[in-house]
Write a protein that holds these residues in place. Structure first.
Motif, PDB file in Angstrom:
ATOM      1  N   ALA A   1       0.829  -1.213   0.000  1.00 34.12           N
ATOM      2  CA  ALA A   1       0.000   0.000   0.000  1.00 34.12           C
ATOM      3  C   ALA A   1       0.862   1.261   0.000  1.00 34.12           C
TER       4      ALA A   1
ATOM      5  N   ALA B   1      -2.712   2.013   6.170  1.00 40.59           N
ATOM      6  CA  ALA B   1      -1.963   2.257   4.931  1.00 40.59           C
ATOM      7  C   ALA B   1      -2.836   1.985   3.710  1.00 40.59           C
TER       8      ALA B   1
ATOM      9  N   ALA C   1      -3.974   4.484   0.804  1.00 41.35           N
ATOM     10  CA  ALA C   1      -3.773   4.206  -0.622  1.00 41.35           C
ATOM     11  C   ALA C   1      -5.065   4.422  -1.407  1.00 41.35           C
TER      12      ALA C   1
ATOM     13  N   SER D   1      -0.406   7.252   2.606  1.00 36.05           N
ATOM     14  CA  SER D   1      -0.522   5.936   3.235  1.00 36.05           C
ATOM     15  C   SER D   1       0.144   5.924   4.601  1.00 36.05           C
TER      16      SER D   1
END
Length: 137
Positions: free
Chosen positions: A34, A76, A80, A102
């Motif tokens: 991510a 994260a 993303a 992220s």
């Protein structure tokens, strides 16, 4: 019930990990993917839902494990999805590099999960191997 629920949870995980190998483990692999944006927004959205479900099923079934690294992975992944959505919806307003989103989202998610924002911030600085230099202070 633990003799039924835990094997069932891990059977589902085993079937899913063929197509989504980042679901395995504590979440470090998913967090790295991510943060480096190695997949598409749809892939991250699916992984977010699956990782949250699998983690809840594993912890709920009685499996040993914590919530620190899964919280980082989920945060994260949220970052993303948010970063990629922002780039898609408004490319003129989005930053050139959205990967830090992220890391910030992971720190925010971990801060809420731990109920300790300062500790979460420093853990993410340590986990991401960024460090703080004297010039940053």
């Amino acid at each position: 019930t633990i003799l039924v629920v835990m094997p069932s949870s891990f059977l589902v995980l085993g079937m899913l990990c063929h197509d989504f190998p980042t679901l395995l483990g504590n979440g470090r692999a998913l967090a790295e993917v991510a943060m480096q944006r190695e997949k598409s927004i749809g892939w991250f959205a699916i992984l977010l839902l699956l990782k949250a479900s699998i983690t809840a099923a594993a912890i709920g079934s009685g499996a040993a494990g914590g919530t620190l690294t899964p919280s980082v992975a989920l945060g994260a992944t949220i970052g993303a999805v948010a970063g990629e959505s922002w780039q898609y919806m408004s490319p003129s307003l989005a930053p050139e590099e959205d990967a830090p989103m992220s890391v910030v989202a992971a720190a925010a998610f971990l801060a809420v999960a731990m109920r300790s924002p300062v500790t979460a911030l420093w853990l993410l600085v340590e986990f991401s191997a960024q460090g703080i230099s004297a010039a940053d202070l």
